[in-house]
Design an enzyme around this catalytic site. Sequence first.
Site, PDB file in Angstrom:
ATOM      1  N   TYR A   1       0.822  -1.385   0.041  1.00  0.00           N
ATOM      2  CA  TYR A   1       0.014   0.141   0.072  1.00  0.00           C
ATOM      3  C   TYR A   1       0.808   1.305   0.024  1.00  0.00           C
ATOM      4  O   TYR A   1       0.408   2.069  -0.077  1.00  0.00           O
ATOM      5  CB  TYR A   1      -1.015   0.075   1.284  1.00  0.00           C
TER       6      TYR A   1
ATOM      7  N   LEU B   1     -18.035  -5.396   2.072  1.00  0.00           N
ATOM      8  CA  LEU B   1     -19.431  -4.849   1.500  1.00  0.00           C
ATOM      9  C   LEU B   1     -19.537  -4.935   0.016  1.00  0.00           C
ATOM     10  O   LEU B   1     -20.526  -4.586  -0.604  1.00  0.00           O
ATOM     11  CB  LEU B   1     -19.464  -3.277   1.878  1.00  0.00           C
TER      12      LEU B   1
ATOM     13  N   ILE C   1     -12.665  -5.234   8.085  1.00  0.00           N
ATOM     14  CA  ILE C   1     -11.651  -4.201   7.939  1.00  0.00           C
ATOM     15  C   ILE C   1     -12.108  -3.245   6.632  1.00  0.00           C
ATOM     16  O   ILE C   1     -11.424  -2.861   5.871  1.00  0.00           O
ATOM     17  CB  ILE C   1      -9.988  -4.568   7.386  1.00  0.00           C
TER      18      ILE C   1
ATOM     19  N   SER D   1     -12.328   3.667   4.846  1.00  0.00           N
ATOM     20  CA  SER D   1     -12.788   4.979   5.063  1.00  0.00           C
ATOM     21  C   SER D   1     -11.807   5.958   5.011  1.00  0.00           C
ATOM     22  O   SER D   1     -10.877   5.995   6.024  1.00  0.00           O
ATOM     23  CB  SER D   1     -14.258   4.847   5.654  1.00  0.00           C
TER      24      SER D   1
ATOM     25  N   ASN E   1     -18.819   2.532  10.965  1.00  0.00           N
ATOM     26  CA  ASN E   1     -18.307   1.157  10.476  1.00  0.00           C
ATOM     27  C   ASN E   1     -18.079   0.351  11.849  1.00  0.00           C
ATOM     28  O   ASN E   1     -18.052  -0.983  11.786  1.00  0.00           O
ATOM     29  CB  ASN E   1     -17.080   0.974   9.619  1.00  0.00           C
TER      30      ASN E   1
END
Length: 283
Positions: free
Chosen positions: A48, A183, A223, A226, A235
């Site tokens: 990342y 999601l 996990i 946002s 969340n």
Amino acid sequence: MEYLTLNNGVKMPMAGIGTFQMSPQEAQEATSHALKAGYSLIDTANGYSNERGVGRGIIGSGVRRENVFLVTKLWPSVYEEENAINDTLARLGTDYIDLLFLHQPVGAYIAGYKQIERAYKEGRIRAIGLSNFPDERFRRVMDECEIAPQVVQVEAHPYYPQTELKEKFLKPEDIVLMAWFPLGHGDQSLVNEPVFARLAAKYGKSKAQIILRWHIQMGHVVIPGSRNPEHIKANIAIFDFTLTQDEMEEISKMNKNTRYYNMSIEEAEEKYTAIRPDFNAQE
């Protein structure tokens, strides 16, 4: 917050924040917001290119390091590098990692896993994980390595609940599932299933919170990522209600065996082994 006890006795929170596709500054801010909002699990990765931001976010939050469950992942291009784990620790500004994954099942992943095992024995790692491993490579790790993983991270959501993986591999070894795309990768057809709107109205929650609560009751660690402080707070507001058994079964019947990430192992081998994270671009 609810917790799981891993197969090595380590206690792990069941919900955290992911920092995928965040810049170092965004990851720093999201980490700080999350910890101040009551989170304790933060998920990042070499790949990342934001580990330094996460480390700064932990420091800036004012939360003590021992109260943070810090998760990161080794990228394939560093699996064989002697200093890969020490370099990861340095970027995060910590002397131990709570959970370290192999990020992809490509390249010298057995060498990478054995490097993590050594760090685990030395106390630099508290738990070991595998991310995105298909059956045959999961079996190879189990056959050739000394320490069974505590956590497996895979795509999982109501359309793809990973039932076979859990029954075949995870349950027999008491391995926990951590869900990414919990999601459904923003698929509105999933989020807008009528059952979620009905249950959201019943419990005074959002449709996303209903899906995240389903994960928790399925035993999954979630996990969701946002950058929005209000979404970050929402969340984690999933521990003050419980879905009934009938509601859980209704959601589980939505299984379509449909996943959103469909890269073959051959494509992953070619793509991911050629990528080296830009560790110098994290300041």
